[in-house]
Design a protein around this motif. Structure first.
Motif, short mmCIF file in Angstrom:
data_model
loop_
_atom_site.label_atom_id
_atom_site.label_comp_id
_atom_site.label_asym_id
_atom_site.label_seq_id
_atom_site.Cartn_x
_atom_site.Cartn_y
_atom_site.Cartn_z
N MET A 1 -17.27 6.50 13.74
CA MET A 1 -17.32 7.82 13.10
C MET A 1 -17.73 7.65 11.63
O MET A 1 -17.34 6.71 10.96
CB MET A 1 -15.92 8.45 13.18
CG MET A 1 -15.82 9.71 12.39
SD MET A 1 -14.98 11.07 13.17
CE MET A 1 -13.32 10.52 13.34
N ILE A 2 -18.52 8.60 11.16
CA ILE A 2 -18.87 8.62 9.73
C ILE A 2 -17.89 9.56 9.05
O ILE A 2 -17.68 10.69 9.50
CB ILE A 2 -20.33 9.13 9.53
CG1 ILE A 2 -21.32 8.04 9.95
CG2 ILE A 2 -20.56 9.56 8.09
CD1 ILE A 2 -22.77 8.40 9.76
N ILE A 3 -17.27 9.06 7.99
CA ILE A 3 -16.35 9.91 7.23
C ILE A 3 -16.77 9.89 5.76
O ILE A 3 -16.70 8.83 5.11
CB ILE A 3 -14.88 9.43 7.36
CG1 ILE A 3 -14.49 9.37 8.84
CG2 ILE A 3 -13.94 10.33 6.57
CD1 ILE A 3 -13.09 8.84 9.11
N ALA A 4 -17.23 11.02 5.27
CA ALA A 4 -17.60 11.13 3.85
C ALA A 4 -16.58 12.03 3.17
O ALA A 4 -16.23 13.08 3.71
CB ALA A 4 -18.99 11.73 3.73
N GLU A 5 -16.07 11.57 2.03
CA GLU A 5 -15.06 12.39 1.35
C GLU A 5 -15.40 12.61 -0.12
O GLU A 5 -15.67 11.65 -0.84
CB GLU A 5 -13.68 11.74 1.49
CG GLU A 5 -13.16 12.03 2.88
CD GLU A 5 -11.74 11.58 3.11
OE1 GLU A 5 -11.27 10.66 2.43
OE2 GLU A 5 -11.13 12.17 4.02
N HIS A 6 -15.40 13.88 -0.47
CA HIS A 6 -15.62 14.31 -1.86
C HIS A 6 -16.85 13.68 -2.51
O HIS A 6 -16.79 13.18 -3.64
CB HIS A 6 -14.36 14.04 -2.70
CG HIS A 6 -13.14 14.69 -2.13
ND1 HIS A 6 -13.03 16.05 -1.99
CD2 HIS A 6 -12.00 14.16 -1.60
CE1 HIS A 6 -11.89 16.35 -1.41
NE2 HIS A 6 -11.25 15.22 -1.15
N LEU A 7 -17.94 13.69 -1.77
CA LEU A 7 -19.19 13.15 -2.34
C LEU A 7 -19.71 14.09 -3.42
O LEU A 7 -19.68 15.31 -3.26
CB LEU A 7 -20.26 13.01 -1.25
CG LEU A 7 -20.08 11.91 -0.22
CD1 LEU A 7 -21.27 11.89 0.73
CD2 LEU A 7 -19.92 10.54 -0.88
N LYS A 8 -20.18 13.47 -4.50
CA LYS A 8 -20.79 14.24 -5.59
C LYS A 8 -22.06 13.55 -6.01
O LYS A 8 -22.13 12.31 -5.98
CB LYS A 8 -19.86 14.27 -6.82
CG LYS A 8 -18.65 15.11 -6.58
CD LYS A 8 -17.76 15.18 -7.79
CE LYS A 8 -16.44 15.77 -7.29
NZ LYS A 8 -15.32 15.57 -8.09
N LYS A 9 -23.05 14.33 -6.42
CA LYS A 9 -24.25 13.72 -6.98
C LYS A 9 -24.74 14.54 -8.15
O LYS A 9 -25.01 15.73 -8.03
CB LYS A 9 -25.37 13.63 -5.92
CG LYS A 9 -26.61 12.94 -6.44
CD LYS A 9 -26.40 11.45 -6.65
CE LYS A 9 -27.45 10.82 -7.51
NZ LYS A 9 -27.16 9.40 -7.79
N THR A 10 -24.78 13.88 -9.30
CA THR A 10 -25.27 14.54 -10.51
C THR A 10 -26.56 13.86 -10.93
O THR A 10 -26.61 12.63 -11.07
CB THR A 10 -24.22 14.43 -11.64
OG1 THR A 10 -22.98 14.89 -11.12
CG2 THR A 10 -24.62 15.25 -12.85
N TYR A 11 -27.61 14.64 -11.08
CA TYR A 11 -28.88 14.09 -11.59
C TYR A 11 -28.91 14.32 -13.10
O TYR A 11 -28.44 15.35 -13.58
CB TYR A 11 -30.08 14.84 -11.00
CG TYR A 11 -30.31 14.61 -9.52
CD1 TYR A 11 -30.82 13.40 -9.05
CD2 TYR A 11 -30.06 15.62 -8.60
CE1 TYR A 11 -31.06 13.20 -7.69
CE2 TYR A 11 -30.30 15.43 -7.24
CZ TYR A 11 -30.80 14.22 -6.81
OH TYR A 11 -31.04 14.05 -5.47
N ILE A 12 -29.44 13.35 -13.80
CA ILE A 12 -29.65 13.54 -15.25
C ILE A 12 -31.14 13.74 -15.46
O ILE A 12 -31.94 12.87 -15.10
CB ILE A 12 -29.19 12.30 -16.06
CG1 ILE A 12 -27.77 11.86 -15.66
CG2 ILE A 12 -29.31 12.54 -17.57
CD1 ILE A 12 -26.65 12.70 -16.19
N VAL A 13 -31.51 14.87 -15.99
CA VAL A 13 -32.94 15.11 -16.26
C VAL A 13 -33.13 15.33 -17.75
O VAL A 13 -32.25 15.83 -18.45
CB VAL A 13 -33.50 16.33 -15.47
CG1 VAL A 13 -33.66 16.03 -14.02
CG2 VAL A 13 -32.64 17.56 -15.67
N LYS A 14 -34.31 14.88 -18.23
CA LYS A 14 -34.59 15.05 -19.66
C LYS A 14 -35.48 16.27 -19.84
O LYS A 14 -36.42 16.46 -19.09
CB LYS A 14 -35.28 13.80 -20.19
CG LYS A 14 -34.32 12.65 -20.31
CD LYS A 14 -34.98 11.46 -20.93
CE LYS A 14 -33.98 10.31 -21.02
NZ LYS A 14 -34.61 9.05 -21.26
N GLN A 15 -35.13 17.06 -20.83
CA GLN A 15 -35.91 18.28 -21.06
C GLN A 15 -36.56 18.25 -22.43
O GLN A 15 -36.05 17.63 -23.36
CB GLN A 15 -34.98 19.49 -20.99
CG GLN A 15 -34.63 19.83 -19.56
CD GLN A 15 -34.26 21.27 -19.40
OE1 GLN A 15 -33.61 21.82 -20.27
NE2 GLN A 15 -34.64 21.87 -18.30
#
Ligand SMILES: Nc1ncnc2c1ncn2[C@@H]1O[C@H](COP(=O)(O)OP(=O)(O)OP(=O)(O)O)[C@@H](O)[C@H]1O
Length: 328
Positions: A1-15
């Motif tokens: 079984m695949i169990i993913a918990e509280h995954l977050k992904k933040t991208y940093i982009v330059k403006q």
């Protein structure tokens, strides 16, 4: 079984421009927890920009999460992405990941080498897969001469070349005609039910999701807003009943008369320009009250039925609710 918990992904982009460009954080996935069981087909749905692709990229270890944990059969996916890659594969819609100048056989041989499948096993597996997707007679033909459907079938064979335990399908039937899509859906069912593979699928074709998925996760703005079976999602979202009524006569006055007679029950009456239908939305079962109202008004009922809500309606409604829009 695949169990993913509280995954977050933040991208940093330059403006901006020049040396002093400002950094901006984009939270593509803010908090996702999900499970994929072997032998089950799981849907991941959401409107554009909800974070589905970013989630799939984390689950397939193409991206590492900013936070959260991910285990596949007790293997830590964040620490050991290479171990995960051996056990999964991804099939995307469209014509990516296939080399046009190579033949079907050569494409599969190339991907088999990437996955380190031993030559003996690989030969046998390619033959089996080409048969499974109905391309055994085209194995020595360059892919550039293939139709869209044939290329997509080859994608499936490619996605199975490492005999993955879990498969990720990103819009697998995009651009395919009805016949090929149907064939593909039956392959997908076969992979889950007969070969016990755990499958996660995203698709904008709701009919496909309704037909295939054992359960569904709905995302919005980087978080999960609902999960459940198709039936649970539609009935829980629409805890009201929708009736369609067609009468022998149709006018504004008739609708007002029906409205008036239904005042005793909690119902909303609305007319749409679809074949002169009157739509009635109610908390309770009011089929008796409706028949009586028509009879009292001397109207003959041509058609009356309760309309089953569709998954698509549920997604639109849930996304609106999240954005605090008034519904009804
Ligand atoms: N590489 C990136 N850099 C910065 N922002 C990104 C990047 N990739 C995605 N995003 C942003 O993250 C959010 C989620 O994007 P994502 O592609 O995961 O959504 P999606 O649900 O797959 O959308 P779609 O159905 O349109 O494919 C969007 O606001 C998107 O603009």
């Amino acid at each position: 079984m695949i169990i993913a918990e509280h995954l977050k992904k933040t991208y940093i982009v330059k403006q901006g421009k020049g040396l002093f460009r400002e950094k901006q954080e984009i939270q593509a996935v803010r908090d996702i927890s999900l499970q994929i069981e072997k032998g089950k087909i799981v849907g991941l749905l959401g409107i554009n920009g909800a974070g589905k692709t970013t989630t799939i990229k984390m689950l397939t270890t193409l991206l590492s999460p900013t936070e959260g944990s991910y285990f596949l059969d007790d293997i830590d996916g964040v620490k050991y992405p290479v171990e995960i890659k051996k056990r999964i594969n991804m099939i995307a819609g469209g014509e990516r990941m296939i080399y046009w100048r190579l033949t079907a056989y050569e494409n599969l041989w190339y991907y088999g080498q990437i996955y380190n499948v031993s030559n003996n096993v690989l030969k046998e597996r390619i033959d089996t897969l080409l048969k499974l997707v109905g391309l055994e007679n085209k194995k020595d033909v360059p892919v550039e001469t293939f139709s869209k459907g044939m290329k997509q079938r080859l994608q499936i064979a490619r996605g199975l070349i490492n005999d993955p335990q879990y498969l990720f399908l990103d819009e697998p039937t995009i651009g395919l005609d009805a016949v090929v899509s149907k064939e593909l859906r039956s392959h997908i069912k076969h992979l889950a039910k007969e070969q016990n593979k755990g499958i996660l699928i995203t698709s904008h074709y709701m009919g496909e999701i309704e037909e295939l998925c054992d359960y569904i996760y709905i995302m919005n703005d980087g978080v999960l807003i609902k999960k459940g079976t198709v039936k649970e999602l539609t009935t829980e979202t629409f805890n009201r009943k929708n009736y369609v009524l067609r009468l022998d006569k149709h006018s504004k006055e008739i609708t007002e008369c029906i409205c008036d007679k239904l005042k005793v029950v909690d119902a909303t009456v609305e007319v749409k320009d679809e074949n002169d239908a009157i739509y009635i939305n109610s908390r309770e079962n009011i089929s008796m009250e409706l028949s009586r109202a028509c009879m009292e008004a001397g109207l003959y009922i041509r058609e009356m039925y309760e309309k089953e809500p569709h998954l698509e309606d549920a997604i639109i409604r849930l996304s609106r609710e999240v954005h605090h829009e008034a519904v009804y």
